[in-house]
Design an enzyme around this catalytic site. Structure first.
Site: not given
Ligand SMILES: Cc1cc2nc3c(=O)[nH]c(=O)nc-3n(C[C@H](O)[C@H](O)[C@H](O)COP(=O)(O)OP(=O)(O)OC[C@H]3O[C@@H](n4cnc5c(N)ncnc54)[C@H](O)[C@@H]3O)c2cc1C
Ligand code: FES
Ligand code: FES
Length: 1327
Positions: A119, A351, A915, A1260
């Site tokens: 990590c 998004g 563990r 452990e």
């Molecule tokens: C590790 C991780 C943690 C997350 N944690 C959370 C969280 O805590 N809370 C939460 O709510 N969500 C969470 N999410 C979900 C995500 O991050 C959110 O929904 C984020 O806001 C999506 O934005 P994006 O720009 O990455 O979307 P993208 O993946 O780029 O797009 C998402 C969708 O929106 C559409 N889109 C984007 N912009 C437009 C536009 N202008 N017009 C029309 N369509 C559009 C795209 O076509 C697609 O279908 C998480 C995701 C991950 C991977």
């Molecule tokens: S040192 Fe962080 S996962 Fe192993």
């Protein structure tokens, strides 16, 4: 504007310009870095944005603000085509061991912040990106920065402490413990409290950072280019530079995905196998990336990132009057809990809205606020819509059409008579998706406390975000007083329902949350109203119920025995030396299995996995897969003799490839071997399997008991003393039971192996395994060739925790078979979801017990039945059961014991070592029975502990004499150090003063038996060479998996050879250096390999003695040279076997490692959330060979145990399908979960006569101490139950999750929600 044809993708990596004429839109930045640029410092931990191992820094010049922006991002979610015109910095770009370490790299290493190191590069890059934008951050910045990184080894504390030295307000984290104990303790032994010296860190000078590529700053050409990249699968990446272009593109391709952060789309492609072909990036379009503050509020472009939104909200909150920014504050608070920093840096507002996820965190806020959205399409132009009840039309759907683009949203300011609050409840506070979230928008009639309007929105309660409009109507016009709660509850219960089989499960909890969160909001707004109206609506005791938890400023101390002043400075024994690979971990130079460069002609293997848990295979058809370009072979059970296909670590009850009947989901049905990973994976999905369902599908322990599904040869009864008589003579008896769930290993590096055919009949295997010797042996059997043709090499592994003992075969055996069959090198690294699905977990256990005890609290009899859920094959389950049986009484003496144990066969992946090996589960029983007796007799449980505690001369229930027992010392010291008695009174007072917050404080003991219970395994070998330049090379049979084994072996060698540690090196573990090595497990590797290395070094030291004595004025190098010219062998083997051990001598185990811990927690009775306020641990490690490593094991073990007992839940469907297949669904503890105050002391003056340098095994034993948190939680719940006149004793299965805590608290809100419908199949079950 340049045209889009023939523009190469151009970006910079670590200052070097990359121009790619044919970039492949299927590539992520991570894949590009690792495969094309061979920058393997950036790691693949999950491929779904959930672990942070792939963190890199993206930098761009912001022409609007004329500033440089540096952002940490997840390379696994960053499409390669999106980095045009940007500068990428990877861990290799900031420092190396050959040039200079960056201060971030230096500090994490020297602060002992890396163990397995997998990590570490990601954590380094998160911190580095923070410093590049904020050279003097504060602790809040640090907290936010690390939210998106996970570590499974360290327990996080050393990382935070190391990085804390960068903060503006840095001061020693030990607070009032600082130097306090330096002058000695009660034993007269001097104590040390510094594992490293922060004053020796190189200073951080931001002006020394590499410059941003001038080309990207001086010219805006890359921003102006319209781009279009395609690949041979016709996947298109289009980057328009104007809204018109985007609208045209959307008109032509309604199905095109607009991609901003790719944090949704990337997951859909990866996890849901959606094969999108058209992508449009709107990041160069002004209307979508603009933020405008206007007279009504803030207009936010849809492609504005959450981090940019945070910045503007903070600015507005700072300059505006308080009441105007109440909506902004609610959003800002929510954003803190939204994903990790890497996600917030790229994820967009649009998004989130467009994904329309039912658990979106922003949509409930937007819906409750009724925000306006601007939407535009090529044909119909721009329109404004309001987010209301009708906005979300179905699961992940809203009213915006495919041809339309979301342009912007408007966030209004709030009024003086308006309040806005939002809540999110998740399994883990940081970086987790919501279980339920809620937003409340309350408007009062001016100058009154009459509700003019209230909008209530909920997430996680239906297929969409919902607005509870009936409840809005019900409360409209009502006065803000307690009667409101009843009205709202009644309405919410009717309006916000969930069916018993609703996805996500936890039905009663989720429904209760709607009421509890409403009440929380009521408490919060009432307190606001009190400030202005001067009237009191709520009791003083209720006020804290309005609060939510926030991460507390961490504080810690680490105390250990000072090295004697007589010890030569050159002698590293007993000193806190850094991990031997620490610097390489931090620079990304440390090589793990999948970092090994490709071999000539190498192929990739992808497994075809069973989707069913119990079924007959009717047919497997790989024709379509084999027709794919780049696919070489499909291997299955038909390709090897039946006998060779039959495999298993102890008995051959598994198949390499299933031939007829699948007995668990995730079993290998075959393997596709192809040119590369992408091709292999896609082809594997094309293999058609026809199944016939078989019944029953046994998932749970109860199912297995019902169906009498046992491994009958491994059902045993152990008796000690006369149990029947004990129950006859006992003053009291009682019955109880306890259930504990399994635990996913979640090593950051998934299972991986490479097999390379050599010289016709030889095979070299590089494997991420804890037992190279067993891999060698098992592969030899599989291929029917002698072991001397197979060499297995393991440089290091990115965490194992028991999961890479027997189960490393899931990777090494298929690749070995494929490589040997096809005659080419073959590689495989499991994806996180595959790994979690295939490789088994810690065993779930059920215990049913009867207790006999006397009125003074002495327990005289225990009659117990133990069941563990083994999964589909035996693996180590019987041995785990044996360890559980032998650990059941833990630190307490019980003279009459009867234990009946059954190993259950189920349709789960086969469960394995983890563990503790059954001890943490079993020892929970001992701590329960102590408390049972105390409760029954109305005595203090500490007195019950004391009266029953093991001491010298006692016999364990397996008849081992207890000697040199330090249990009582640990117990007494931890009571004293933690000020347990005083703080228990404070907890009591707190509980009297607070109705909806409760605290608990609890102490647990651990007495962990050390040694393999199978006598023959207690042996070890080492090989030591001295070269003529005086340098020493050590090999031994143990594997370095983060536990610091290698640095301890270097310390041993240095001590024996009396030569500086810098002259000694350890390269790898290999079967051709040390044969027949036992698995690196059971915590004993230092004891055993330390003994073997010591012996080999002693032999060599003795051989050099004549030269040293003859010419004392010479130095080490010269003595070595003299010996060489004298034809003296400078190579020696060492062998160690643990003496005086085994059933025959009445000593199954070598000795015991003891420890005690006290934890204090606070729970939120309304939500079930909790926070660990403080933990104190006293651990007997004998004379610690390396206090930094040992304290690291204690802290890391504690945090892993904390996950086991409070958070980590394996979620299975009733059909045996694992839902929790990645960091998104399965939560291990994060940075914010460490105890706010964390004090660890090593017991001093307690040398262990039975191990090398008087030390003790430590890997452990500390894990179980985390159960102190579970028991503290249970106590806190008990206090909440007393408020409702309920029995404070109740059954709480482990883990004590938020849902279980909330539902155990029981009150008027939970009572209103009826039990789940009978006869309905629930969505998930506990295995
Ligand atoms: C590790 C991780 C943690 C997350 N944690 C959370 C969280 O805590 N809370 C939460 O709510 N969500 C969470 N999410 C979900 C995500 O991050 C959110 O929904 C984020 O806001 C999506 O934005 P994006 O720009 O990455 O979307 P993208 O993946 O780029 O797009 C998402 C969708 O929106 C559409 N889109 C984007 N912009 C437009 C536009 N202008 N017009 C029309 N369509 C559009 C795209 O076509 C697609 O279908 C998480 C995701 C991950 C991977
Ligand atoms: S040192 Fe962080 S996962 Fe192993
Ligand atoms: S590998 Fe990218 S976040 Fe885990």
């Amino acid at each position: 504007m340049a045209t889009c044809e023939k523009i190469p993708l151009t970006f910079f990596v670590n200052g070097k310009k990359i121009s790619d004429n044919e970039p492949d839109p299927d590539y992520t930045l991570l894949r590009y870095l690792r495969e094309k640029l061979r920058l393997c410092g950036t790691k693949l931990g999950c491929d779904e944005g959930g672990c942070g191992a792939c963190t890199v820094m993206l930098s761009r010049y912001d022409r609007k603000t004329k500033t440089l922006k540096h952002l940490a991002v997840n390379a696994c979610l960053t499409p390669i085509c999106s980095v045009h015109g940007l500068a990428v910095t990877t861990v290799e770009g900031i420092g190396s061991t050959r040039t200079r370490l960056h201060p971030v790299q230096e500090r994490i290493s020297k602060a002992h912040g890396s163990q397995c190191g997998f990590c570490t590069p990601g954590i380094v890059m998160s911190m580095y990106a923070l410093l590049r934008s904020t050279p003097k951050p504060n602790m809040k910045d640090l907290e936010a920065t690390l939210q998106g990184n996970l570590c499974r080894c360290t327990g996080y504390r050393p990382i935070i402490e190391g990085f804390r030295t960068f903060t503006a307000d840095y001061e020693c984290g030990m607070g009032d413990k600082c130097c306090k104990l330096l002058n000695g303790n009660e034993c007269g032994v001097e104590v040390e409290n510094k594992l490293y010296e922060p004053n020796h860190f190189a200073s951080y000078d931001p002006s020394q950072e590499p410059i941003f590529p001038p080309e990207l700053k001086l010219s805006d050409i890359y921003d102006q280019q319209t781009l279009k990249f395609t690949n041979d699968r016709n996947v298109v990446w289009f980057r328009p530079t104007s809204l018109k272009q985007l609208l045209e593109f959307k008109k032509a391709h309604n199905d095109a995905k607009i991609v901003v952060g790719n944090t949704e789309v990337g997951i859909e492609i990866k996890s849901k196998n959606l094969d999108y072909k058209l992508f449009a990036s709107p990041l160069q379009i002004d209307e979508l990336t603009r933020i405008e503050v206007n007279e009504k509020g803030i207009k936010v472009g849809s492609a504005v990132t959450l981090t940019e939104l945070e910045t503007v909200l903070k600015q507005e909150i700072e300059i505006r009057v308080e009441h105007e920014t109440r909506l902004f504050k609610a959003i800002l608070e929510m954003l803190h809990w939204f994903g990790g920093q890497q996600v917030r840096n790229v994820a967009s507002v649009g998004g989130n809205i467009m994904t329309a996820s039912p658990i979106s965190d922003l949509n409930p806020i937007f819906a409750a606020a009724g925000i306006e959205l601007e939407v535009e399409s090529f044909d119909f132009g721009r329109k404004t819509i309001k987010m209301r009840q009708d906005f979300f039309t179905g699961y992940r759907k809203n009213i915006i059409k495919d041809s339309e683009v979301l342009i912007s949203i408007s966030l209004p300011r709030t009024f003086k008579n308006q309040y806005f609050l939002a809540y999110k409840q998740a399994k883990r506070r940081d970086d987790d998706i919501a279980i339920v979230n809620a937003a409340f928008n309350v408007v009062f009639k001016e100058e009154t406390n009459i509700i003019d309007k209230m909008e209530l929105a909920f997430g996680g309660m239906a297929a969409t975000t919902i607005l509870a409009s009936k409840t809005s109507n019900a409360v409209k016009g009502k006065t803000w007083d307690r009667s409101l709660i009843e009205i709202a509850n009644k309405s919410l219960i009717e309006e916000v329902q969930l069916s018993s089989d609703a996805p996500g499960g936890m039905i009663r909890y989720r429904r209760s949350l709607t009421l509890s969160l409403f009440f929380k909001m009521f408490l919060a707004i009432s307190q606001e109203l009190e400030k202005t109206n001067q009237f009191s609506l709520i009791d003083e005791r209720e006020k804290s119920g309005a609060r939510t938890f926030h991460t507390l400023l961490p504080k810690s101390s680490q105390l250990f025995e000072k090295v004697s002043t007589n010890q030569p400075a050159i002698d590293p024994i007993y000193r806190p030396k850094v991990h031997s690979s620490a610097f390489k971990h931090a620079t990304g130079e440390a090589v793990y299995c999948d970092d090994i460069p490709k071999f000539e002609g190498e192929l990739y293997l992808a497994l075809v996995l069973s989707e069913k848990a119990h079924a007959k295979i009717i047919s497997i058809d790989a024709t379509e897969a084999l027709n794919q370009f780049g696919v070489h072979a499909f291997l299955s059970a038909k390709d090897l003799p039946k006998q060779q296909n039959q495999i298993g670590p102890l008995i051959n009850d598994e198949e390499l490839f299933i031939s007829e009947i699948v007995t668990s989901q995730g079993q290998a049905l075959g393997a596709i071997v192809a040119d590369n990973k992408m091709i292999a994976r896609r082809a594997a999905r094309l293999v058609k399997v026809v199944y016939e369902d078989l019944f029953p599908v046994i998932v749970t322990i109860e199912d297995a008991i019902k169906h009498k599904s046992f491994f009958s040869d491994h059902s045993n009864v152990l008796t000690h003393g006369d149990v029947e008589n004990a129950f006859k003579i006992a003053d009291q008896t009682l019955n109880d039971e306890f259930r504990i769930g399994g635990q996913e290993h979640f090593y950051l590096e998934t299972q991986a192996a490479i097999a390379v055919p050599k010289d016709g009949d030889e095979l070299e295997i590089f494997a991420s395994t804890q037992q190279p010797g067993a891999v060698q042996k098992r592969v030899a059997q599989l291929l029917n060739i002698p072991t001397n043709r197979i060499t297995v090499r393991t440089k290091r592994i990115g965490g194992g925790f028991g999961g890479k003992e027997t189960r490393s075969a899931v990777a090494s055996m298929p690749v070995a078979f494929a490589a040997y069959t096809i005659g080419k090198p073959v590689r495989m690294m499991l994806d996180r979801d595959e790994d979690m699905m295939i490789s088994g977990t810690r065993h779930p256990f059920l215990f049913k017990y009867k207790l006999a005890f006397m009125n003074d609290g002495k327990i005289i009899g225990l009659d117990i039945q133990i069941y563990n859920n083994a999964g589909f094959s035996l693996d180590f389950s019987a041995l785990v059961m044996e360890k559980a049986v032998l650990s059941i009484t833990n630190a307490y003496e019980i003279s009459n014991v009867r234990i009946e144990s059954k190993v259950l066969k189920t349709n789960l992946p086969t469960n394995t070592a983890f563990r503790g090996f059954g001890q943490p589960q079993a020892s929970m029983v001992s701590e329960h029975i102590i408390r049972d007796v105390a409760r029954f007799l109305k005595k203090d449980y500490l007195d019950i502990m004391t009266i029953n505690m093991m001491k010298d001369g006692d016999l364990t229930h397996y008849k081992q004499l207890v000697e040199n027992c330090t249990m009582r010392r640990c117990f007494d010291e931890v009571r004293k150090n933690s000020e347990l008695e005083r703080r228990s009174l404070e907890v009591k007072k707190f509980n009297e003063q607070n109705r909806w917050r409760k605290r608990g404080i609890s102490l647990v003991n651990t007495m962990f038996s050390i040694g393999f219970s199978e006598k023959f395994l207690n042996q070890a070998g080492a090989l030591v060479h001295i070269y003529t330049d005086g340098h020493v090379l050590i090999s031994h049979g143990g594997v370095e998996m983060g536990q610091g084994l290698h640095i301890k072996m270097l310390q041993v060698a240095s001590n024996v050879l009396k030569t500086p540690i810098e002259k000694i090196h350890l390269q790898e573990t290999a079967t051709d250096k040390v044969p027949n090595a036992t698995s690196t497990a059971a915590s004993v590797s230092t004891d055993m390999y330390g003994g073997a290395v010591m012996e080999a070094c002693k032999i060599l030291y003795d051989r050099l003695t004549p030269y040293r004595e003859r010419k004392p004025e010479k130095n080490w190098d010269e003595w070595v040279n003299d010996a060489y010219f004298d034809r003296v062998s400078l190579s020696a083997t060492g062998f160690f076997r643990t003496d005086d051990i085994g059933e025959d001598v009445g000593k199954i185990f070598n000795y015991f490692t003891n420890g005690s811990g006290v934890s204090e927690v606070e729970i939120d009775c309304l939500t079930g959330d909790h926070q660990v306020i403080r933990t104190d641990i006293v651990m007997d490690v004998g004379s610690s060979i390396n206090p930094a490593i040992d304290i690291g094991q204690i802290e890391g073990g504690f945090m892993q145990g904390y996950g086991l007992f409070t958070m980590e839940e394996l979620i299975y469907s009733p059909e045996g399908k694992l839902y929790s297949r990645g960091p998104g669904m399965y939560k291990i503890p994060g940075f914010a979960d460490i105890p706010a105050e964390f004090n660890v002391s090593l017991l001093t003056g307690a040398p262990n006569p039975r191990a090398v340098y008087s030390s003790k095994a430590i890997g452990e034993p500390p894990l179980f101490i985390a159960s102190s948190v579970y028991f503290a939680i249970k106590e806190a719940i008990g206090a909440a139950r007393l408020e409702e006149n309920l029995d404070p004793h109740f059954n709480l299965s482990s883990p004590a999750t938020v849902a279980k805590i909330r539902m155990a608290c029981q009150d008027d809100f939970t009572n209103k929600i009826k039990e789940d419908g009978e006869g309905c199949k629930s969505w998930n079950i506990m295995p």
